[in-house]
Design an enzyme around this catalytic site. Structure first.
Site, PDB file in Angstrom:
ATOM      1  N   HIS A   1       6.864  67.624   8.176  1.00  0.00           N
ATOM      2  CA  HIS A   1       7.020  67.762   9.618  1.00  0.00           C
ATOM      3  C   HIS A   1       8.499  67.732   9.996  1.00  0.00           C
ATOM      4  CE1 HIS A   1       2.809  65.721  10.255  1.00  0.00           C
ATOM      5  NE2 HIS A   1       2.750  66.862   9.574  1.00  0.00           N
TER       6      HIS A   1
ATOM      7  N   HIS B   1       2.356  72.910   5.560  1.00  0.00           N
ATOM      8  CA  HIS B   1       2.498  71.915   4.490  1.00  0.00           C
ATOM      9  C   HIS B   1       2.479  72.587   3.110  1.00  0.00           C
ATOM     10  CE1 HIS B   1       2.763  68.080   6.433  1.00  0.00           C
ATOM     11  NE2 HIS B   1       1.670  68.286   7.162  1.00  0.00           N
TER      12      HIS B   1
ATOM     13  N   GLU C   1      -8.745  72.315  18.888  1.00  0.00           N
ATOM     14  CA  GLU C   1      -7.587  72.254  17.998  1.00  0.00           C
ATOM     15  C   GLU C   1      -7.588  73.363  16.952  1.00  0.00           C
ATOM     16  OE1 GLU C   1      -5.359  69.273  14.815  1.00  0.00           O
ATOM     17  OE2 GLU C   1      -7.537  69.303  14.963  1.00  0.00           O
TER      18      GLU C   1
ATOM     19  N   SER D   1       0.310  63.118  12.720  1.00  0.00           N
ATOM     20  CA  SER D   1      -0.694  63.545  13.692  1.00  0.00           C
ATOM     21  C   SER D   1      -1.519  62.399  14.253  1.00  0.00           C
ATOM     22  CB  SER D   1      -1.642  64.578  13.044  1.00  0.00           C
ATOM     23  OG  SER D   1      -0.957  65.759  12.729  1.00  0.00           O
TER      24      SER D   1
ATOM     25  N   ASP E   1       1.219  68.774  18.437  1.00  0.00           N
ATOM     26  CA  ASP E   1       1.452  67.354  18.190  1.00  0.00           C
ATOM     27  C   ASP E   1       2.841  67.110  17.624  1.00  0.00           C
ATOM     28  OD1 ASP E   1       0.729  68.724  15.906  1.00  0.00           O
ATOM     29  OD2 ASP E   1      -0.656  67.207  15.156  1.00  0.00           O
ATOM     30  N   HIS E   2       3.307  68.007  16.773  1.00  0.00           N
ATOM     31  CA  HIS E   2       4.622  67.865  16.141  1.00  0.00           C
ATOM     32  C   HIS E   2       5.075  69.227  15.654  1.00  0.00           C
ATOM     33  CE1 HIS E   2       2.662  68.413  12.275  1.00  0.00           C
ATOM     34  NE2 HIS E   2       1.770  67.496  12.633  1.00  0.00           N
TER      35      HIS E   2
ATOM     36  N   ASP F   1      -1.881  72.284  15.861  1.00  0.00           N
ATOM     37  CA  ASP F   1      -1.309  71.237  15.010  1.00  0.00           C
ATOM     38  C   ASP F   1      -0.131  71.817  14.225  1.00  0.00           C
ATOM     39  OD1 ASP F   1      -0.872  69.235  12.940  1.00  0.00           O
ATOM     40  OD2 ASP F   1      -2.840  68.455  13.476  1.00  0.00           O
TER      41      ASP F   1
ATOM     42  N   PHE G   1     -19.231  72.886   9.705  1.00  0.00           N
ATOM     43  CA  PHE G   1     -19.181  74.174   9.028  1.00  0.00           C
ATOM     44  C   PHE G   1     -18.501  74.132   7.663  1.00  0.00           C
ATOM     45  CE2 PHE G   1     -19.112  74.807  13.657  1.00  0.00           C
ATOM     46  CZ  PHE G   1     -20.351  75.431  13.807  1.00  0.00           C
TER      47      PHE G   1
ATOM     48  N   ASP H   1      -0.921  73.617  10.721  1.00  0.00           N
ATOM     49  CA  ASP H   1      -0.198  72.539  10.045  1.00  0.00           C
ATOM     50  C   ASP H   1      -0.374  72.611   8.532  1.00  0.00           C
ATOM     51  OD1 ASP H   1       1.079  69.753  10.027  1.00  0.00           O
ATOM     52  OD2 ASP H   1      -0.867  69.320   9.125  1.00  0.00           O
TER      53      ASP H   1
END
Length: 480
Positions: free
Chosen positions: A427, A315, A306, A123, A352-353, A73, A261, A311
């Site tokens: 993004h 961020h 994933e 996403s 994804d991006h 991601d 988890f 990601d």
């Protein structure tokens, strides 16, 4: 002169007609893009073009019994390059000569990631594209722009009798994993997404479910449902794990495997307890489970894995976290390669991006990728780091607003400098890489629309109702 004057109203009218026709064309295009049939038809056309292009040069007639899709991601090309260097430097080398697991894949392409309403995607719309073959609005999961249900390639796999699984380091109800099984107009409806995972198809039929987000299944709910208790009731032979030890203890269980988890996202690897599984541990457990199920019924499996917190590191504009999560993802890819056979398993790795991380300047070979080179200075002589973000929390400014050297604050967990001050990193909209190996992996080369990906996987594994390796000479419909 008189003729010219007489022509003016006609010319003006023609100008107005042409001016009005442009938005009309745009409106027609937007209306088409709201429909699943538009994107499914587009992807099938592109698939047939790829088949025609390669039929004389590549004679790969193998069908994929199994499909493993790994998603990083926010995994931009810059992230790949920087993580490769960090991998090599952690091993004592200069770094640039290191190799990521995906670099051994024989076929590479690029994926165009836009949504139907945004140049730079989120996403949710991307998950609907790479799972369901349909581009949609930003924030929408498993639905077309007009609200039609979009079935994912995991649903196609279940209909073909294959075992299926979802593995992530985020909440299982986050946008990317939700694209495998959920259908909501707003990605923030995570309590509804959790309900669909436990109660509806294809979620309730998943054989492996591993990730975070326990709170969405019980404690955070206000509808009185205890989805974990419901899952236990529906899966009396299932095995539930909360730690690495419990996950390993589930290895001999015959029923469905569920691992939660964390109450929310799983911890960054750099901050995680050793009692919790790494992504490579979860990937190994999933493939072991699905392989055993496949041996029982002979139908193969489809699993989505994933690395979701790459990601999140971006961020936060903490590149040390993002790159470490990428290397955790790299370890998971390596695990998959070691546990699968490329003769019968198609492995696809993509993102994804992208993100706005840049790698700039003229750093000397072997310069610490999380640091800076002595010769890297701006016009005022102030040093700058090799890695920077376009938008983020921290601009490396002194109290007077002048840029200062970030050298004293750079660390694996610190904020990375950015140009524009934002609440968080954002993004970016450029293409992302697609890597593939195994049966029909040659189809994943070149530049492709993101919504083509499930059709390529479906073709290779004979999934869905559209054209596949098993029916390519017939008139398949486009319902997926």
């Amino acid at each position: 002169m008189l003729l010219q004057l007489r022509q003016l109203p006609i010319l003006f009218l023609l100008h107005r007609i042409l001016a009005l026709s442009v938005p009309m064309v745009e409106q027609v295009q937007r209306a088409e893009e709201l429909l699943s049939s538009h994107w499914l038809g587009q992807a099938q056309t592109q698939l047939r073009e790829r088949l025609a292009r390669t039929k004389d040069s590549i004679a790969d007639v193998r069908q994929a019994k199994n499909v493993v899709m790994l998603l990083g991601d926010g995994l931009s090309i810059t992230t790949l390059t920087a993580a490769r260097i960090l991998k090599g430097q952690r091993r004592g080398g200069r770094g640039e000569e290191a190799q990521l697991a995906v670099e051994r894949f024989p076929f590479t392409g690029l994926s165009k990631t836009y949504c139907i309403d945004e140049q730079t995607p989120d996403s949710a719309c991307t998950a609907t594209a790479y799972f369901g073959g349909v581009k949609t609005h930003s924030g929408t999961v498993g639905q077309s722009g007009s609200g039609e249900r979009v079935d994912s390639v995991l649903q196609w796999a279940q209909r073909a009798g294959k075992a299926t699984g979802v593995v992530t380091t985020t909440r299982l109800t986050d946008a990317s994993p939700a694209g495998a099984y959920a259908h909501v107009s707003r990605r923030g409806e995570e309590l509804e997404i959790a309900r669909q995972l436990v109660e509806e198809e294809p979620g309730r039929n998943l054989n492996v479910i591993l990730g975070g987000g326990l709170g969405k299944f019980a404690d955070e709910r206000r509808d009185g449902k205890d989805l974990l208790a419901q899952w236990r009731e529906s899966n009396p032979n299932g095995c539930f794990a909360r730690s690495l030890k419990e996950l390993r203890n589930c290895s001999d269980a015959t029923g469905t495997l569920l691992g939660l988890f964390s109450d929310s996202h799983m911890s960054y690897h750099l901050a995680a307890s050793k009692e919790l599984p790494r992504l490579c541990d979860m990937a190994a457990a999933a493939i072991e489970k699905l392989e055993r199920k496949s041996q029982e019924d002979g139908n193969g499996y489809f699993v989505f894995i994933e690395g979701g917190r790459i990601d999140h590191g971006h961020h936060e504009t903490r590149v040390g976290y993002a790159l470490d999560e990428m290397l955790e993802f790299d370890a998971a890819v390596e695990t998959v390669i070691q546990m699968t056979d490329p003769r019968d398993t198609l492995v696809v790795v993509t993102a994804d991006h992208s993100h706005t991380l840049s790698m700039s300047g003229y750093a000397k070979r072997g310069t610490p990728i999380l640091g800076m080179g002595a010769q890297q200075r701006d016009v005022n002589g102030v040093p700058y780091s090799t890695l920077n973000y376009a938008i983020g929390k921290w601009q490396s400014l002194d109290k007077d607003g002048r840029r200062e050297s970030p050298s004293k604050t750079l660390s694996p967990t610190s904020y990375t400098p950015s140009y524009i001050h934002g609440r968080k990193g954002v993004h970016s909209g450029e293409d992302v890489v697609v890597f593939a190996m195994g049966p029909q992996s040659h189809l994943f080369g070149g530049v492709m629309e993101q919504n083509l990906l499930p059709h390529l996987m479906g073709y290779a594994a004979c999934l869905g109702n559209s054209v596949t390796l098993c029916n390519q000479d017939t008139d398949a419909d486009l319902t997926g």
